[in-house]
Each structure stands twice: as C-alpha cells, then as structure tokens.
Write an enzyme that holds these catalytic residues in place. Structure first.
Site, short mmCIF file in Angstrom:
data_model
loop_
_atom_site.label_atom_id
_atom_site.label_comp_id
_atom_site.label_asym_id
_atom_site.label_seq_id
_atom_site.Cartn_x
_atom_site.Cartn_y
_atom_site.Cartn_z
N TYR A 58 -20.78 -79.27 -1.18
CA TYR A 58 -20.67 -79.53 0.28
C TYR A 58 -19.52 -80.26 0.77
CZ TYR A 58 -25.51 -78.17 0.37
OH TYR A 58 -26.69 -77.22 0.30
N ARG A 114 -32.52 -67.40 -3.40
CA ARG A 114 -32.97 -68.42 -4.35
C ARG A 114 -33.89 -69.41 -3.55
NH1 ARG A 114 -30.05 -73.77 -4.61
NH2 ARG A 114 -30.98 -74.67 -6.37
N ASN A 118 -23.68 -76.62 -6.64
CA ASN A 118 -23.98 -76.78 -5.16
C ASN A 118 -22.99 -77.75 -4.72
OD1 ASN A 118 -26.47 -75.48 -5.65
ND2 ASN A 118 -27.77 -77.53 -5.44
#
Ligand code: FCB
Length: 454
Positions: free
Chosen positions: A301, A84, A299
């Site tokens: 985290y 990506r 995404n």
C-alpha cells in the site's frame, strides 16, 4: 497526462499473467451467527467499546453470504482471471476443533463452483484474521496447540475444495495479526504484549510450514503460498539514529518473515533487540517454516519511513496521501519487488493486494474515483517496471472488489472498486472498476493478437 488516461498504459503483460480482485470473509460476508457459524475474534473485538472507529461490526457487512451470486456476476463482468477470497474458519469449524459445519462448507462449495462456471480461478486464503473465538479462550495463536488446529483446518478445506481451487494461501499478513493484534492491540484480539506478539508470529509461521507439508502429503494440486505485507523502510534522514531505526524496522517487518521462509533463520539483530521477548522455538521449527512454496503474495500500500526522534509526519514528503493517511508511493513497490528478487530465492511473486481508500461521491449513480484509478494504474506500472528488471511476477490483484468493513476503521474507509450502499446493499461499479475492466480487455486483445500473430 496521468497514467489512467491511457487505457493500456502502453504495457503488455505476459499472456498467463493473473489479474484479480480480492476480499476477505469477515470484511464482506456478514451472516455472523447464521447457519451454525461460530464467533470469531473479530466478532468479539467489535464489541469492545471504541475498538472500531464507527462502533460498527461485521454482523451484516456486505451481506455477501446471501448475495454471493450477484457478487460473482460482478467479478465475472470485470473480466478478471482470479478472485482472491478467504474462508471464515469459525463458519466451517465453529470452535476451531471438533465438529465441522456442513452448511458453512456448503457456502464455500457454492462460491468455488460459482467462480468456476464463470471462468474465474479461485484463490483461497485460509486465515485472513478471523480466528475462532473459542481458540482464543485457550490462548489463540500464542498457544502452540493452535498450530495443529490450523493444520487440521487446512486439510479439511483441502478435502472439500482442493480439487477445484487454483491456489491456497495459508495466512494473510502474519505481521498484522502478530503486531497489531498482540503488541499494539489495535486489532483483534487486542492484546498489548511484545513477548506474546512474537510467539504468535512464530506460531503463525510454523503453522504455515506444517500446513504446506501436510497439504503436499495429501497430494494437493493447488499452488501453495503465504501473503506478507511488506514495504521498503526508508530512514527519515541520514542521521545514524534514523538509519539504525530503519534497519531495525526492516528487520521486524520484512526480514522477520522472509528470512525464516527462505533462509531457515530469524534475523539476529531482531533477536538481540527482543531479548527476553524473543519467541520459544523448538527443534525442527525453522526447517518446517522454510518448506518450499509455489508463490509468495505481497500486499503493498505504501512505503514506511523510520524516524528515531519523533513519529514521521506523512505530509513532510509533500506527496498525496490516501484517506487512510497512507502516502502514495508506487515506486516503493518496484523497489520492494527488486529487493525480494535480489536478496532471497523467491518463487514467482504476486501482488495479492493493492488499492486505495478515497472519499467517494456518488453523483447521479456514478462515482468518478479518478484518484483510485490513478493509484491502481501507477502501481501496475510499478509492477511492470519490476518485471522489466527481471522479477518473476505471476499476478496482480486489486484490494478490493467491494467497499467493506475496514477493520478498526469500520465502514468509514472505502477501498472498493465497486461502491456498496450499506442501507440498500446496492452495488455500483465505480469508474475505477470500469477502467480496470477496459484495461484487462485491452490486455486480452493484445494477448490474442500476439497468439494469432496478428
Ligand atoms: C490489508 C488487509 C486487508 C485490507 C487492507 C486495506 O492489511 O489484508 O484486509 O484491510 O489492508
């Protein structure tokens, strides 16, 4: 036993599950003014005194613009299915409108063809934050014209690469661009105005929907989607004020993006909270944003904790934090994926970024980054758990292939599974990269054994 001690984690993912690594243009390419590239808002932001922790910039970064072939060899050596990466809009169309830059386009042709010959699927992101600076001078994403420039850019990239990329992502993390770039101002372009930030968020989402429609009208064969940064938002305590704060933050982080994509509406509680700062929305905008997608990238985290009284002290939970000061909370990923699956009619999901910054030590040419390996392994387990509970997942990608320019943190924070010595540009795979490679090898062996009935 920590998770990473077991190479295969005792897991078997579906044979067509996509494993990858991720980067973005501004963070690795360098060559900021080479071959006709225009300036991006990040080139300018890096020149603002104290905007970047170590006063650095992206002029050289990982010099990937010149070292792309070596980097593709590294990617191939990991045995991943996909890479990506993002295209720098000002590299291919320097002012964001008008003339295209052949040399910039050639670079991405080389990159995509180089991936294909190495058997790696290209996952292309159109906008990972580096908007042409020239467009910012006429208002950037706050100006509705930018939406149309973005659609042109999407079509131009499709003309050149649409036949060879596996997937096209419109935007990476609209929340970050809108909020950190325009409300808190810690990222480019550094504005501090809530009304502008919300207009930017709306234009990003609108441009996503219109680009999808335009790409489909061109017969685009690549999978199309968007990437959102999402987290569960937990209240710090059960006090009503904390619960209310968590509800609002969930609205601003998650529902503000998920509701228009899947329900053709912005969340009413957030609209009310915004009052006069709510964005101007034209007839048809919400229908455009809800254009069906082939995948949704997440995404992840950390979780987020909402406290009404004082800023949440991340050390209060007693959990480990990364070098970014982000709490390590893998089960939040399972929780998030299940919630998306339950609350929205989502297409297949990807974790398009997940990884950790840790202080690495290069000793005798080796980096024993056990914390990073452990972080990645535990999040892969969290993905498997969501899948076991019924979530449709298509892939997982590590952030990041290389140590790189970590935005306002500069080069001080290292997310790579491959170490970069910025003085020599020498790349050294860390132990986490070797672990990931071995893990993927085991997955493939299991996959092949299952296919041959062994
Ligand atoms: C995400 C960004 C990515 C990287 C990681 C650590 O928000 O998409 O570029 O900086 O955080």
């Amino acid at each position: 036993m920590t998770a990473f001690e077991s190479t295969d984690l005792g897991l078997q993912f579906p044979p067509d599950f996509i494993w990858g690594v991720a980067t973005s243009s501004f963070q690795i390419e360098g060559a900021a003014v080479e071959d006709g590239k225009g300036r991006s808002i990040w080139d300018s932001f890096c020149r603002v005194p104290d905007a970047i922790a170590d006063q650095s910039d992206g002029d050289i970064a990982c010099d990937h613009y010149h070292r792309w072939a070596e980097d593709l060899n590294l990617i191939a050596s990991l045995g991943v299915d996909a890479y990506r990466f993002s295209v720098s809009w000002p590299r291919v169309r320097p002012t964001g409108a008008g003339r295209w830059n052949e040399k910039g386009l050639d670079f991405y042709e080389r990159l995509v063809d180089g991936l294909l010959v190495r058997g790696v699927k290209p996952y292309l992101t159109l906008n990972h934050w580096d908007l042409p600076d020239e467009l910012q001078s006429s208002g950037g994403w706050a100006n509705r014209d930018t939406v149309h420039r973005f659609v042109e850019y999407a079509l131009g990239m499709h003309d050149r690469l649409g036949d060879r990329v596996a997937a096209i992502t419109t935007h990476n993390e609209p929340w970050v661009m809108a909020m950190l770039g325009h409300e808190t101002g810690v990222f480019a372009p550094g504005l501090k105005d809530r009304a502008i930030a919300m207009q930017v968020a709306h234009h990003l989402m609108l441009s996503h929907g219109l680009a999808l429609q335009a790409l489909r009208a061109q017969g685009c064969k690549a999978k199309l989607g968007i990437v959102l940064n999402l987290s569960p938002v937990h209240p710090a305590t059960d006090a009503p004020a904390d619960l209310a704060k968590a509800q609002l933050e969930d609205g601003r982080l998650l529902r503000w993006y998920m509701d228009p994509l899947f329900k053709s509406a912005y969340p009413q509680d957030v609209i009310e909270f915004l009052g006069l700062d709510a964005p101007r929305i034209e007839v048809g905008d919400l229908q455009a944003i809800a254009t069906p997608m082939d995948f949704l990238g997440i995404n992840y985290y950390s979780r987020s904790v909402a406290s009404a009284a004082e800023p949440w002290d991340v050390h209060r939970s007693g959990r480990e934090v990364t070098d970014m000061g982000w709490e390590i909370y893998p089960e939040g990923l399972t929780e998030l994926l299940l919630r998306l699956h339950q609350d929205y009619p989502v297409p297949p999901l990807y974790v398009t970024e997940n990884g950790g910054a840790f202080k690495d030590q290069l000793i005798n040419g080796r980096i024993r980054d056990t914390q990073r390996t452990d972080y990645i392994a535990r999040h892969i387990v969290a993905v498997a758990e969501a899948m076991r509970q019924g979530v449709r997942m298509e892939g997982y990608m590590v952030w990041s292939l290389l140590d790189n320019f970590e935005w306002a943190s500069g080069y001080e924070k290292r997310f790579g599974i491959v170490h970069v010595d910025y003085a020599s540009q020498l790349r050294t795979p860390k132990d986490s990269a070797l672990w990931y490679r071995d893990f993927l090898q085991r997955q493939r062996a299991q996959r092949d054994a299952a296919a041959t009935g062994a």
